[in-house]
Design a protein around this motif. Structure first.
Motif, PDB file in Angstrom:
ATOM      1  N   PHE A 126       0.839  -1.108   0.196  1.00  0.00           N
ATOM      2  CA  PHE A 126       0.083  -0.137   0.173  1.00  0.00           C
ATOM      3  C   PHE A 126       0.819   1.338  -0.046  1.00  0.00           C
ATOM      4  N   SER A 127       1.966   1.331   0.786  1.00  0.00           N
ATOM      5  CA  SER A 127       2.867   2.492   0.895  1.00  0.00           C
ATOM      6  C   SER A 127       3.317   2.728  -0.381  1.00  0.00           C
ATOM      7  N   ARG A 132       3.332   6.327  -5.328  1.00  0.00           N
ATOM      8  CA  ARG A 132       3.458   6.562  -6.890  1.00  0.00           C
ATOM      9  C   ARG A 132       2.175   7.490  -7.102  1.00  0.00           C
ATOM     10  N   ALA A 133       0.941   7.345  -6.687  1.00  0.00           N
ATOM     11  CA  ALA A 133      -0.169   8.087  -6.809  1.00  0.00           C
ATOM     12  C   ALA A 133       0.112   9.603  -6.441  1.00  0.00           C
ATOM     13  N   VAL A 134       0.712   9.725  -5.241  1.00  0.00           N
ATOM     14  CA  VAL A 134       0.990  11.288  -5.145  1.00  0.00           C
ATOM     15  C   VAL A 134       2.004  11.888  -5.846  1.00  0.00           C
TER      16      VAL A 134
END
Length: 148
Positions: A126-127, A132-134
């Motif tokens: 998850f981290s 990557r999304a941020v």
């Protein structure tokens, strides 16, 4: 409150908890007896709920542990293709089957002649997915502005 109803509920509580202590507290009739009765009632309720939770956890752990060593069917990979639809690659013995899963049911899409080997270690946690999304959503000059 009717004293007769109070005594009958105390008898039921005494039968359930296996103690006569609430009956002696009611016979005394003091305000401390009512508080003690309420404390014992809440304590018994917490004890029963705790026992249910613990037994459910133990049951779930033992049922899952019994079947893990003898699994013949294994999920190799799964991919979401919609809000409620998934593609699942299932290994059954030496054969792999691609299955489509939807709310309406499951359907065999393809049987692989040669087994597909899933890449090892590419399952993102998850981290790393969050990082990557941020970084994808950050404005292009945001790192330069923060350093000035």
């Amino acid at each position: 409150m009717n004293p007769r109803n109070t005594r009958s509920s105390a008898l039921v509580l005494a039968a359930v908890t296996g103690t006569l202590w609430p009956l002696t507290a009611l016979a005394e009739g003091g305000s401390g007896g009512a508080a003690a009765y309420l404390t014992q009632l809440i304590g018994g309720l917490v004890l029963v709920i705790g026992a249910i939770v613990v037994l459910g956890w133990i049951l779930r752990r033992t049922q899952g542990g019994l079947n893990r060593g003898s699994q013949v069917i294994e999920i190799v990979a799964a991919r979401s293709v919609g809000t409620r639809e998934r593609l699942v690659l299932v290994q059954v013995g030496d054969e792999q089957v691609l299955v489509g899963v939807a709310p309406s049911g499951m359907r065999t899409l393809h049987t692989m002649r040669e087994p597909v080997v899933a890449p090892v270690g590419e399952t993102p946690d998850f981290s790393s997915a969050l990082k990557r999304a941020v970084t994808r959503r950050a404005p292009p000059g945001s790192s330069e502005r923060g350093q000035s």
